[in-house]
Scaffold this motif. Structure first.
Motif, PDB file in Angstrom:
ATOM      1  N   ARG A   1      -0.028   8.616   9.804  1.00  0.00           N
ATOM      2  CA  ARG A   1      -1.081   9.623   9.829  1.00  0.00           C
ATOM      3  C   ARG A   1      -0.494  11.036   9.954  1.00  0.00           C
ATOM      4  O   ARG A   1      -1.009  11.985   9.386  1.00  0.00           O
ATOM      5  CB  ARG A   1      -2.006   9.322  11.006  1.00  0.00           C
ATOM      6  N   GLY A   2       0.609  11.137  10.693  1.00  0.00           N
ATOM      7  CA  GLY A   2       1.253  12.426  10.887  1.00  0.00           C
ATOM      8  C   GLY A   2       1.781  13.047   9.605  1.00  0.00           C
ATOM      9  O   GLY A   2       1.964  14.254   9.528  1.00  0.00           O
ATOM     10  N   TYR A   3       2.023  12.226   8.602  1.00  0.00           N
ATOM     11  CA  TYR A   3       2.591  12.718   7.344  1.00  0.00           C
ATOM     12  C   TYR A   3       1.595  12.745   6.187  1.00  0.00           C
ATOM     13  O   TYR A   3       1.871  13.349   5.155  1.00  0.00           O
ATOM     14  CB  TYR A   3       3.794  11.863   6.941  1.00  0.00           C
ATOM     15  N   LEU A   4       0.455  12.110   6.346  1.00  0.00           N
ATOM     16  CA  LEU A   4      -0.485  11.988   5.227  1.00  0.00           C
ATOM     17  C   LEU A   4      -1.023  13.326   4.740  1.00  0.00           C
ATOM     18  O   LEU A   4      -1.089  13.564   3.532  1.00  0.00           O
ATOM     19  CB  LEU A   4      -1.647  11.068   5.583  1.00  0.00           C
TER      20      LEU A   4
ATOM     21  N   THR B   1      -7.454   7.548  -4.180  1.00  0.00           N
ATOM     22  CA  THR B   1      -8.121   6.243  -4.152  1.00  0.00           C
ATOM     23  C   THR B   1      -7.422   5.301  -3.181  1.00  0.00           C
ATOM     24  O   THR B   1      -8.077   4.603  -2.407  1.00  0.00           O
ATOM     25  CB  THR B   1      -8.158   5.622  -5.564  1.00  0.00           C
ATOM     26  N   ILE B   2      -6.107   5.281  -3.208  1.00  0.00           N
ATOM     27  CA  ILE B   2      -5.346   4.426  -2.287  1.00  0.00           C
ATOM     28  C   ILE B   2      -5.650   4.824  -0.849  1.00  0.00           C
ATOM     29  O   ILE B   2      -5.866   3.957   0.010  1.00  0.00           O
ATOM     30  CB  ILE B   2      -3.835   4.513  -2.579  1.00  0.00           C
ATOM     31  N   LEU B   3      -5.682   6.113  -0.580  1.00  0.00           N
ATOM     32  CA  LEU B   3      -5.987   6.570   0.785  1.00  0.00           C
ATOM     33  C   LEU B   3      -7.373   6.118   1.218  1.00  0.00           C
ATOM     34  O   LEU B   3      -7.552   5.619   2.336  1.00  0.00           O
ATOM     35  CB  LEU B   3      -5.880   8.085   0.879  1.00  0.00           C
ATOM     36  N   LYS B   4      -8.366   6.289   0.338  1.00  0.00           N
ATOM     37  CA  LYS B   4      -9.746   5.923   0.691  1.00  0.00           C
ATOM     38  C   LYS B   4      -9.910   4.423   0.891  1.00  0.00           C
ATOM     39  O   LYS B   4     -10.593   3.984   1.804  1.00  0.00           O
ATOM     40  CB  LYS B   4     -10.717   6.423  -0.378  1.00  0.00           C
TER      41      LYS B   4
ATOM     42  N   VAL C   1       0.844  -1.196   0.000  1.00  0.00           N
ATOM     43  CA  VAL C   1       0.000   0.000   0.000  1.00  0.00           C
ATOM     44  C   VAL C   1       0.878   1.244   0.000  1.00  0.00           C
ATOM     45  O   VAL C   1       0.669   2.173  -0.791  1.00  0.00           O
ATOM     46  CB  VAL C   1      -0.951   0.011   1.223  1.00  0.00           C
ATOM     47  N   MET C   2       1.863   1.269   0.872  1.00  0.00           N
ATOM     48  CA  MET C   2       2.737   2.444   0.959  1.00  0.00           C
ATOM     49  C   MET C   2       3.555   2.614  -0.319  1.00  0.00           C
ATOM     50  O   MET C   2       3.764   3.746  -0.766  1.00  0.00           O
ATOM     51  CB  MET C   2       3.664   2.323   2.176  1.00  0.00           C
TER      52      MET C   2
ATOM     53  N   ALA D   1       2.322   6.818  -6.687  1.00  0.00           N
ATOM     54  CA  ALA D   1       1.309   7.770  -7.153  1.00  0.00           C
ATOM     55  C   ALA D   1       1.736   9.197  -6.827  1.00  0.00           C
ATOM     56  O   ALA D   1       1.564  10.109  -7.636  1.00  0.00           O
ATOM     57  CB  ALA D   1      -0.044   7.455  -6.515  1.00  0.00           C
ATOM     58  N   PHE D   2       2.321   9.395  -5.657  1.00  0.00           N
ATOM     59  CA  PHE D   2       2.792  10.720  -5.250  1.00  0.00           C
ATOM     60  C   PHE D   2       3.869  11.223  -6.204  1.00  0.00           C
ATOM     61  O   PHE D   2       3.785  12.327  -6.721  1.00  0.00           O
ATOM     62  CB  PHE D   2       3.333  10.657  -3.821  1.00  0.00           C
ATOM     63  N   HIS D   3       4.877  10.411  -6.447  1.00  0.00           N
ATOM     64  CA  HIS D   3       5.983  10.831  -7.311  1.00  0.00           C
ATOM     65  C   HIS D   3       5.555  10.996  -8.767  1.00  0.00           C
ATOM     66  O   HIS D   3       6.158  11.776  -9.502  1.00  0.00           O
ATOM     67  CB  HIS D   3       7.160   9.859  -7.208  1.00  0.00           C
ATOM     68  N   GLY D   4       4.509  10.283  -9.169  1.00  0.00           N
ATOM     69  CA  GLY D   4       4.010  10.399 -10.539  1.00  0.00           C
ATOM     70  C   GLY D   4       2.938  11.461 -10.704  1.00  0.00           C
ATOM     71  O   GLY D   4       2.349  11.588 -11.774  1.00  0.00           O
ATOM     72  N   ASN D   5       2.647  12.200  -9.622  1.00  0.00           N
ATOM     73  CA  ASN D   5       1.613  13.241  -9.640  1.00  0.00           C
ATOM     74  C   ASN D   5       0.255  12.702 -10.079  1.00  0.00           C
ATOM     75  O   ASN D   5      -0.524  13.408 -10.706  1.00  0.00           O
ATOM     76  CB  ASN D   5       2.023  14.420 -10.525  1.00  0.00           C
TER      77      ASN D   5
END
Length: 120
Positions: free
Chosen positions: A44-47, A28-31, A10-11, A17-21
């Protein structure tokens, strides 16, 4: 040995997804993973910081080439975040100097000021 663990996968997908914008994939991954690894206090502190960072990068890319964008349209492009969140995001980008423009809070749009040409 842990790279096949569900939490690590998951991470890994989230980071990709983050690095690929890819904001839609990121959201979707978060949800899909609420209640799992996303509930870890450390993560959670960094999300929210990661979410804001990806929104900023994508917003800059989306508005590039436009003279004016409405909050409503930009909201849809950023996975249906509220218009208030769009406004906060644009204010941050202007204050950080990452975009140049003026916000019309009544009509809910951003007028983009093109950057000055480089000196000869």
């Amino acid at each position: 040995p842990y790279k096949h663990a569900a939490e690590i996968q998951v991470m890994t997908r989230l980071v990709s997804a983050f690095h690929g914008n890819r904001i839609k994939e990121f959201e979707t991954i978060l949800k899909r993973n609420e209640g799992g690894v996303m509930d870890d206090k450390f993560i959670r502190g960094y999300l929210e910081e990661l979410r804001m960072s990806v929104r900023k990068k994508v917003a800059i890319k989306i508005i590039e080439g436009f003279e004016r964008v409405s909050f409503g349209w930009l909201s849809g492009e950023l996975c249906d975040i509220s218009e208030e969140e769009v406004e906060r995001l644009l204010v941050l980008l202007i204050l950080e100097g990452r975009i140049s423009g003026q916000i019309d809070q009544v009509k809910k749009y951003l007028t983009i000021t093109p950057p000055p040409p480089p000196p000869p």
